[in-house]
Design a protein around this motif. Structure first.
Motif, short mmCIF file in Angstrom:
data_model
loop_
_atom_site.label_atom_id
_atom_site.label_comp_id
_atom_site.label_asym_id
_atom_site.label_seq_id
_atom_site.Cartn_x
_atom_site.Cartn_y
_atom_site.Cartn_z
N LEU A 1 -2.61 4.99 3.73
CA LEU A 1 -2.63 3.56 3.47
C LEU A 1 -4.01 3.14 2.99
O LEU A 1 -5.01 3.64 3.47
CB LEU A 1 -2.23 2.79 4.72
N VAL B 1 -5.75 9.12 -5.68
CA VAL B 1 -4.37 9.02 -5.20
C VAL B 1 -4.30 9.77 -3.89
O VAL B 1 -4.80 10.88 -3.76
CB VAL B 1 -3.40 9.67 -6.21
N GLN B 2 -3.68 9.18 -2.89
CA GLN B 2 -3.62 9.87 -1.61
C GLN B 2 -2.44 9.32 -0.82
O GLN B 2 -2.15 8.14 -0.91
CB GLN B 2 -4.94 9.57 -0.86
N ASN B 3 -1.78 10.21 -0.07
CA ASN B 3 -0.69 9.73 0.76
C ASN B 3 -1.24 9.13 2.03
O ASN B 3 -1.15 9.70 3.10
CB ASN B 3 0.28 10.87 1.06
N THR C 1 0.82 -1.20 0.00
CA THR C 1 0.00 0.00 0.00
C THR C 1 0.87 1.27 0.00
O THR C 1 1.96 1.27 0.58
CB THR C 1 -0.99 0.00 1.19
N ARG D 1 12.90 10.44 -5.92
CA ARG D 1 13.26 10.79 -4.54
C ARG D 1 14.68 10.37 -4.18
O ARG D 1 15.15 10.67 -3.08
CB ARG D 1 12.30 10.10 -3.57
N ALA E 1 6.34 7.68 -11.21
CA ALA E 1 4.96 7.85 -11.69
C ALA E 1 4.58 9.32 -11.68
O ALA E 1 3.76 9.76 -12.48
CB ALA E 1 4.00 7.04 -10.83
N VAL F 1 2.60 2.61 -2.45
CA VAL F 1 3.82 2.64 -3.27
C VAL F 1 3.66 3.47 -4.54
O VAL F 1 4.63 3.78 -5.22
CB VAL F 1 4.29 1.21 -3.66
N GLY F 2 2.39 3.79 -4.88
CA GLY F 2 2.16 4.61 -6.08
C GLY F 2 1.47 3.87 -7.22
O GLY F 2 1.57 4.29 -8.37
N THR G 1 -6.86 2.93 -2.23
CA THR G 1 -7.65 2.18 -3.21
C THR G 1 -8.18 0.90 -2.60
O THR G 1 -7.42 0.14 -2.01
CB THR G 1 -6.77 1.78 -4.41
N ASN H 1 9.49 2.20 -8.30
CA ASN H 1 8.86 3.52 -8.43
C ASN H 1 9.47 4.53 -7.45
O ASN H 1 10.20 4.16 -6.53
CB ASN H 1 7.35 3.38 -8.19
N1 LIG Z 1 7.84 11.41 -5.17
C1 LIG Z 1 6.99 10.53 -5.70
N2 LIG Z 1 5.79 10.31 -5.11
C2 LIG Z 1 4.96 9.41 -5.68
C3 LIG Z 1 5.31 8.69 -6.86
N3 LIG Z 1 4.28 7.86 -7.17
C4 LIG Z 1 3.33 8.08 -6.23
N4 LIG Z 1 3.73 9.01 -5.33
C5 LIG Z 1 2.97 9.49 -4.15
O1 LIG Z 1 2.77 8.40 -3.26
C6 LIG Z 1 1.50 8.52 -2.60
C7 LIG Z 1 0.69 7.25 -2.79
O2 LIG Z 1 0.33 7.14 -4.15
P1 LIG Z 1 -0.88 6.20 -4.63
O3 LIG Z 1 -0.83 6.19 -6.11
O4 LIG Z 1 -2.16 6.56 -3.96
O5 LIG Z 1 -0.38 4.79 -4.06
P2 LIG Z 1 -1.12 3.36 -4.12
O6 LIG Z 1 -0.05 2.33 -4.28
O7 LIG Z 1 -2.20 3.39 -5.13
O8 LIG Z 1 -1.70 3.28 -2.65
P3 LIG Z 1 -2.95 2.45 -2.08
O9 LIG Z 1 -4.10 2.60 -3.03
O10 LIG Z 1 -3.17 3.10 -0.78
O11 LIG Z 1 -2.48 1.03 -1.96
C8 LIG Z 1 0.84 9.77 -3.18
O12 LIG Z 1 1.09 10.85 -2.29
C9 LIG Z 1 1.56 9.96 -4.50
O13 LIG Z 1 1.56 11.30 -4.93
C10 LIG Z 1 6.59 8.95 -7.45
O14 LIG Z 1 7.00 8.39 -8.48
N5 LIG Z 1 7.38 9.88 -6.82
#
Ligand SMILES: Nc1nc2c(ncn2[C@@H]2O[C@H](COP(=O)(O)OP(=O)(O)OP(=O)(O)O)[C@@H](O)[C@H]2O)c(=O)[nH]1
Ligand SMILES: [Mg+2]
Length: 381
Positions: free
Chosen positions: A234, A230-232, A212, A327, A342, A214-215, A237, A323
């Motif tokens: 856990l 998209v949200q920072n 969860t 950073r 991403a 990871v982006g 989605t 991904n």
């Molecule tokens: N710096 C950086 N931040 C990223 C990148 N990809 C995603 N993020 C950030 O990471 C956070 C989580 O991104 P999500 O796309 O919601 O992650 P997810 O894997 O779908 O998360 P869940 O649905 O909670 O499992 C957000 O704040 C994004 O903006 C990236 O390549 N670089």
């Protein structure tokens, strides 16, 4: 009865977080797991006011951390005005009961917390049914009068007044009836899903899997030019989302974005999310997405790999995607792997190419030339 009657709420609550360290487990690992527990709590709207780590050579059979320690945690929690106590490890139903008696507040273990968080997030009918079922199955043997304390805030269980065993028995009966109902609903939903899935089988399917936060959704949006949530936090989605995306040279595939993984994923949750996870597993290619900027990404990778193996996804159907490389300073992470960002778009074209290479030739779609190309061809002659 409608579903809200069995709902609890952790929004605006405060908690003490407790972990048991069984020697020789290193302290930093216990702290990292507590960091994650705190993050899970925060995502559910609950603030962790204090942490307690208890070291023992083995868990205490009746009270997990030992009676004396539990008593002092109860005092501390009351002094801090906390509403509940969170445990990082799974507790047996009798441990929950004993601990609640000593502490005098509701006790939630990691599974209960994750289930609660999922409950708050679920949006589609299928996800809501899956999560509620998992939560009720988990709660049933653990139901004590302390749950009322939380239930009250959301108009939840135990609302018809009365205390004691009789009331508890009524609550249990109500939960059992509801569980039966949800199981039947889920069967119907699963049948519909199978029918839908068989209708889609001619396209090459690529699912995004991984821990969860990871982006995955951010990457999904970039690959399909859409706007998944998209949200920072856990478990942003919970519902799977399917969408076509181009992988270059006129080829499209169907991408699937789904629920993330977490360590110690509750057993019931895995069971009720089976159909969602099966969709991940049934894909032609699974992108195992990692967040290389996370301090414990290697452990997250292990957890992800185990879950994928459990789901029967063979190694040759997995493509690991590193991904959030934006950073890292560029030198810090070198290798032949697929490295992307991403958010900035770095490496996305090579990822598309890598996916394209995995599409078997029989599936290569022959598309008619666009008007522009057709015009160019005519001009050539
Ligand atoms: N710096 C950086 N931040 C990223 C990148 N990809 C995603 N993020 C950030 O990471 C956070 C989580 O991104 P999500 O796309 O919601 O992650 P997810 O894997 O779908 O998360 P869940 O649905 O909670 O499992 C957000 O704040 C994004 O903006 C990236 O390549 N670089
Ligand atoms: Mg997501």
């Amino acid at each position: 009865m409608h579903s809200d009657e069995t709902n609890l709420s952790l929004i605006d609550t405060r908690a003490v977080a407790v972990a048991l360290r069984v020697q020789p487990q290193p302290v930093y690992e216990v702290e990292e797991h507590l960091d994650e527990l705190e993050e899970l709590a925060r995502s559910a709207g609950c603030r962790v006011e204090a942490r307690v780590v208890q070291s023992r050579s083995a868990p205490h059979a009746r009270s997990f951390i030992g009676g004396g320690k539990a008593e002092s945690i109860g005092e501390q929690a009351r002094e801090l005005g906390c509403d509940l106590v969170l445990f990082d490890d799974d507790l047996s139903p009798s441990q929950v009961k004993n601990l609640e008696k000593i502490i005098g507040l509701p006790v939630l273990d990691r599974s209960a917390l994750i289930l609660q968080l999922f409950r708050q997030r679920a949006k589609t009918r299928e996800a809501r049914t899956q999560v509620e079922l998992a939560q009720l199955q988990y709660m049933l043997p653990r139901l004590t009068r302390y749950w009322r304390h939380l239930g009250r805030q959301a108009g939840g269980i135990g609302q018809r007044g009365g205390e004691g065993e009789k009331q508890l028995e009524m609550d249990r009966r109500m939960l059992r009836r509801r569980i039966g109902r949800l199981e039947r609903d889920l069967e119907t939903i699963a049948r519909t899903r199978t029918t839908q899935r068989s209708g889609r089988r001619n396209a090459f399917q690529v699912s995004l899997a991984g821990y969860t936060n990871v982006g995955k959704s951010t990457l999904f949006n970039r690959l399909t030019r859409s706007d998944a949530f998209v949200q920072n936090q856990l478990f942003a989605t919970l519902d799977s989302k399917l969408r076509r995306g181009s992988v270059g040279e006129g080829q499209t595939v169907v991408f699937a974005d789904t629920v993330g993984f977490v360590r110690k994923l509750p057993h019931h949750l895995v069971a009720s999310f089976r159909s969602t996870l099966e969709e991940v597993a049934a894909a032609d290619l699974v992108l195992h997405v990692l967040d290389v900027s996370h301090p414990t990404w290697e452990e997250q990778q292990r957890v992800g790999a185990e879950i994928l193996a459990d789901l029967g996804v063979e190694a040759d159907r997995i493509l690991t995607v590193f991904n959030k490389v934006d950073r890292l300073d560029s030198q810090a992470f070198e290798g032949p792997e697929v490295r992307v960002s991403a958010t900035t778009g770095l490496g996305i074209d090579s990822l598309r190419e890598e996916i394209r290479r995995r599409i078997p030739t029989r599936l290569v779609t022959v598309t008619a030339p666009s008007e522009f190309e057709a015009a160019a061809l005519r001009d050539d002659r």
